[in-house]
Design an enzyme around this catalytic site. Structure first.
Site, PDB file in Angstrom:
ATOM      1  N   ASN A  16     -15.585 -62.513  62.512  1.00 23.63           N
ATOM      2  CA  ASN A  16     -16.705 -62.202  63.390  1.00 23.63           C
ATOM      3  C   ASN A  16     -17.601 -61.186  62.688  1.00 23.63           C
ATOM      4  O   ASN A  16     -17.168 -60.478  61.780  1.00 23.63           O
ATOM      5  CB  ASN A  16     -16.184 -61.639  64.723  1.00 23.63           C
ATOM      6  CG  ASN A  16     -17.236 -61.645  65.816  1.00 23.63           C
ATOM      7  OD1 ASN A  16     -18.293 -62.246  65.667  1.00 23.63           O
ATOM      8  ND2 ASN A  16     -16.947 -60.980  66.914  1.00 23.63           N
ATOM      9  N   THR A  17     -18.849 -61.098  63.130  1.00 22.95           N
ATOM     10  CA  THR A  17     -19.785 -60.105  62.602  1.00 22.95           C
ATOM     11  C   THR A  17     -20.308 -59.244  63.739  1.00 22.95           C
ATOM     12  O   THR A  17     -20.290 -59.648  64.903  1.00 22.95           O
ATOM     13  CB  THR A  17     -20.977 -60.771  61.888  1.00 22.95           C
ATOM     14  OG1 THR A  17     -21.721 -61.555  62.842  1.00 22.95           O
ATOM     15  CG2 THR A  17     -20.524 -61.655  60.747  1.00 22.95           C
ATOM     16  N   HIS A  18     -20.793 -58.060  63.391  1.00 25.55           N
ATOM     17  CA  HIS A  18     -21.362 -57.158  64.386  1.00 25.55           C
ATOM     18  C   HIS A  18     -22.500 -56.368  63.746  1.00 25.55           C
ATOM     19  O   HIS A  18     -22.350 -55.882  62.617  1.00 25.55           O
ATOM     20  CB  HIS A  18     -20.290 -56.197  64.915  1.00 25.55           C
ATOM     21  CG  HIS A  18     -20.798 -55.286  65.976  1.00 25.55           C
ATOM     22  ND1 HIS A  18     -21.144 -55.731  67.245  1.00 25.55           N
ATOM     23  CD2 HIS A  18     -21.042 -53.948  65.967  1.00 25.55           C
ATOM     24  CE1 HIS A  18     -21.560 -54.703  67.957  1.00 25.55           C
ATOM     25  NE2 HIS A  18     -21.518 -53.619  67.206  1.00 25.55           N
ATOM     26  N   ASP A  70      -9.928 -59.929  67.175  1.00 22.97           N
ATOM     27  CA  ASP A  70      -8.692 -59.801  67.934  1.00 22.97           C
ATOM     28  C   ASP A  70      -9.033 -59.898  69.413  1.00 22.97           C
ATOM     29  O   ASP A  70     -10.138 -60.307  69.771  1.00 22.97           O
ATOM     30  CB  ASP A  70      -7.942 -58.516  67.574  1.00 22.97           C
ATOM     31  CG  ASP A  70      -8.713 -57.245  67.927  1.00 22.97           C
ATOM     32  OD1 ASP A  70      -9.771 -57.332  68.614  1.00 22.97           O
ATOM     33  OD2 ASP A  70      -8.262 -56.156  67.526  1.00 22.97           O
ATOM     34  N   ASP A  78     -14.962 -56.248  69.424  1.00 22.65           N
ATOM     35  CA  ASP A  78     -15.334 -55.597  68.164  1.00 22.65           C
ATOM     36  C   ASP A  78     -14.290 -54.563  67.730  1.00 22.65           C
ATOM     37  O   ASP A  78     -14.625 -53.492  67.223  1.00 22.65           O
ATOM     38  CB  ASP A  78     -16.718 -54.943  68.290  1.00 22.65           C
ATOM     39  CG  ASP A  78     -17.809 -55.946  68.606  1.00 22.65           C
ATOM     40  OD1 ASP A  78     -17.713 -57.086  68.124  1.00 22.65           O
ATOM     41  OD2 ASP A  78     -18.746 -55.599  69.353  1.00 22.65           O
ATOM     42  N   ASN A  85     -26.728 -67.664  60.523  1.00 22.20           N
ATOM     43  CA  ASN A  85     -25.524 -67.416  59.722  1.00 22.20           C
ATOM     44  C   ASN A  85     -24.859 -68.728  59.320  1.00 22.20           C
ATOM     45  O   ASN A  85     -24.353 -68.869  58.205  1.00 22.20           O
ATOM     46  CB  ASN A  85     -24.539 -66.544  60.491  1.00 22.20           C
ATOM     47  CG  ASN A  85     -24.881 -65.067  60.430  1.00 22.20           C
ATOM     48  OD1 ASN A  85     -25.695 -64.634  59.630  1.00 22.20           O
ATOM     49  ND2 ASN A  85     -24.261 -64.281  61.299  1.00 22.20           N
ATOM     50  N   ILE A 129     -16.085 -64.505  74.041  1.00 23.41           N
ATOM     51  CA  ILE A 129     -14.885 -63.927  73.463  1.00 23.41           C
ATOM     52  C   ILE A 129     -13.808 -65.004  73.456  1.00 23.41           C
ATOM     53  O   ILE A 129     -13.506 -65.602  74.492  1.00 23.41           O
ATOM     54  CB  ILE A 129     -14.426 -62.694  74.260  1.00 23.41           C
ATOM     55  CG1 ILE A 129     -15.487 -61.588  74.168  1.00 23.41           C
ATOM     56  CG2 ILE A 129     -13.088 -62.179  73.728  1.00 23.41           C
ATOM     57  CD1 ILE A 129     -15.196 -60.387  75.045  1.00 23.41           C
ATOM     58  N   LEU A 130     -13.260 -65.262  72.299  1.00 22.19           N
ATOM     59  CA  LEU A 130     -12.230 -66.296  72.176  1.00 22.19           C
ATOM     60  C   LEU A 130     -10.903 -65.786  72.704  1.00 22.19           C
ATOM     61  O   LEU A 130     -10.548 -64.613  72.529  1.00 22.19           O
ATOM     62  CB  LEU A 130     -12.091 -66.716  70.721  1.00 22.19           C
ATOM     63  CG  LEU A 130     -13.308 -67.460  70.155  1.00 22.19           C
ATOM     64  CD1 LEU A 130     -13.263 -67.488  68.639  1.00 22.19           C
ATOM     65  CD2 LEU A 130     -13.399 -68.869  70.720  1.00 22.19           C
TER      66      LEU A 130
END
EC number: 2.1.2.2
Length: 204
Positions: free
Chosen positions: A108-110, A142, A146, A17, A95-96
């Site tokens: 983000n992507t999922h 957030d 996800d 990506n 996880i931020l």
């Protein structure tokens, strides 16, 4: 937002990506450039991609810090050093925390159509459930897993002979294009967030 939106991209692996964003940003009309690449581990192809493109890198390993909170602060400071307009979590496997999420918009992507099949095994879980259509999601991150507001989604048909690997590869191919398109629109047109609704082009 500035004419050339500043992107900090976070990676944990091969960085496909990231490469798609690097390739897109080579065109001035795209409206964004990758100003730094961060990682949570050394020796990954994602960092090598950044080096080949002469993009500054930083590495913050969780195991080098006494607590998760101290790591959260450290990576937020490293991100802030590069003054990003947008942070892109591109296959970043951590996880931020609040220090980053409260300071910057994080994309983000999922590999599933949220809210279905969240978590680390979205492709496997979709296959196990027997869905005929899955896909990918681009969202604003957030504090949850996800659960952030959705910006864009694209579908991928599930084939009868698919296994997790073959399906994931097709999803990732679609995901790269969707991420590049979404980031480009955000930095060129701006965006507004109202609850769970995100409108691209709604900011002046």
């Amino acid at each position: 937002m500035s004419k050339a939106g500043r992107l900090v991209v976070l990676v944990s692996g091969s960085g496909t990506n990231l490469q798609a964003l690097l390739d897109a940003s080579a065109d001035p009309s795209y409206g964004a450039r990758v100003v730094a690449v961060g990682a949570d581990r050394d020796g990954i192809e994602g960092l090598d991609r950044a080096r080949r493109s002469d993009v500054p890198i930083f590495v913050e390993r969780l195991k080098d810090y006494p607590t998760r909170e101290s790591w959260d602060l450290a990576i937020a400071r490293k991100i802030a050093d590069h003054e990003p307009d947008l942070v892109v979590s591109a296959g970043f496997m951590k996880i931020l925390g609040a220090p980053t999420l409260e300071a910057f918009p994080v994309l983000n992507t999922h590999p599933a159509l949220l809210p279905s099949f969240p978590g680390a095994h979205g492709v496997r879980d979709a296959l196990a459930y027997g869905v005929k259509v899955t896909g990918c999601t681009v969202m604003l991150a957030d504090a949850g897993v996800d659960t952030g507001p959705i910006l864009a989604q694209e579908t991928v048909l599930v084939r009868q002979d698919d296994d997790e690997s073959s399906l994931h590869e097709r999803i990732k191919s679609v995901e790269r294009g969707l991420l590049v398109e979404t980031v480009g629109r955000m930095v060129r047109e701006g965006w507004t967030v109202n609850g769970r609704t995100v409108i691209i082009g709604g900011a002046s």
